[in-house]
Design a protein around this motif. Structure first.
Motif, PDB file in Angstrom:
ATOM      1  N   LEU A  64       0.821  -1.211   0.000  1.00 17.40           N
ATOM      2  CA  LEU A  64       0.000   0.000   0.000  1.00 17.40           C
ATOM      3  C   LEU A  64       0.858   1.264   0.000  1.00 17.40           C
ATOM      4  CD1 LEU A  64      -2.762   1.314   0.185  1.00 17.40           C
ATOM      5  CD2 LEU A  64      -2.646   1.024   2.646  1.00 17.40           C
ATOM      6  N   LEU A  65       1.813   1.351   0.910  1.00 19.72           N
ATOM      7  CA  LEU A  65       2.631   2.564   1.021  1.00 19.72           C
ATOM      8  C   LEU A  65       3.527   2.758  -0.201  1.00 19.72           C
ATOM      9  CD1 LEU A  65       3.581   2.309   4.798  1.00 19.72           C
ATOM     10  CD2 LEU A  65       1.758   3.692   3.756  1.00 19.72           C
ATOM     11  N   ASN A  66       4.031   1.674  -0.762  1.00 23.52           N
ATOM     12  CA  ASN A  66       4.828   1.801  -1.985  1.00 23.52           C
ATOM     13  C   ASN A  66       3.971   2.224  -3.173  1.00 23.52           C
ATOM     14  OD1 ASN A  66       7.529   1.356  -1.134  1.00 23.52           O
ATOM     15  ND2 ASN A  66       7.004  -0.786  -0.790  1.00 23.52           N
ATOM     16  N   ASN A  67       2.701   1.805  -3.208  1.00 22.52           N
ATOM     17  CA  ASN A  67       1.793   2.291  -4.256  1.00 22.52           C
ATOM     18  C   ASN A  67       1.606   3.798  -4.143  1.00 22.52           C
ATOM     19  OD1 ASN A  67       1.307  -0.027  -5.692  1.00 22.52           O
ATOM     20  ND2 ASN A  67      -0.558  -0.550  -4.595  1.00 22.52           N
ATOM     21  N   VAL A  68       1.434   4.299  -2.917  1.00 28.40           N
ATOM     22  CA  VAL A  68       1.297   5.748  -2.727  1.00 28.40           C
ATOM     23  C   VAL A  68       2.576   6.441  -3.191  1.00 28.40           C
ATOM     24  CG1 VAL A  68       1.013   7.610  -1.039  1.00 28.40           C
ATOM     25  CG2 VAL A  68      -0.361   5.518  -0.830  1.00 28.40           C
TER      26      VAL A  68
END
Length: 160
Positions: A64-68
């Motif tokens: 999730l955080l890498n997608n952001v």
């Protein structure tokens, strides 16, 4: 190490019983900072849950955080998004909330079917993993901010 200019003064919070263990951090969406925040979360919550449960949670949050970090700016214009992460240990699992001021999340991400490895040889599995490893996943956008909340259940999902 996270530079002061890259985060708010929100820091690790750990509460003695009967309050649950919790972790909060705000930071700029940069790959190095994502890694540091996930390491800090793992360290902070290691005594509150099993290594397997914490590993599943770290995997979900990393996706999730890498997608952001990779897609939150839309077409690459503008500053990196600012992320707030909260994780609370509950009997049913780790309850997570993530908010960011990046671009709108495409709705199809939340309904991601199992990808065919031939179609996605190097990626495309993130949202499927997130959906498979979480419960009660909810997303909404208010103003210029995305909000996502979910629980990573204590028990591992059974293979389908």
């Amino acid at each position: 190490m996270i530079a002061d200019k890259d985060r708010c003064p929100v820091t690790l919070t750990s509460h003695p019983s009967p309050l649950p263990a919790a972790f909060n951090r705000s930071f700029v969406a940069r790959p190095r900072l994502v890694r540091e925040v996930l390491q800090a979360m793992t360290t902070a919550l290691a005594r509150a849950t099993s290594p397997e449960h914490l590993g599943r949670t770290e995997l979900v949050l990393a996706e999730l955080l890498n997608n952001v970090t990779q897609h939150g700016r839309g077409m690459g214009a503008g500053p990196a998004p600012f992320i707030h992460l909260g994780v609370v240990v509950q009997p049913q699992g780790l309850v997570c909330s993530v908010s960011d001021d990046g671009g709108l999340l495409p709705r199809l991400c939340l309904r991601a079917p199992a990808p065919d490895p031939q179609d996605y040889p190097e990626g495309g599995f993130g949202w499927y993993l997130i959906g498979h490893l979480t419960q009660s996943l909810i997303y909404f956008r208010e103003g210029e901010r995305n909000y996502l909340a979910f629980t990573v259940p204590t028990d591992a999902p059974r293979p389908s």
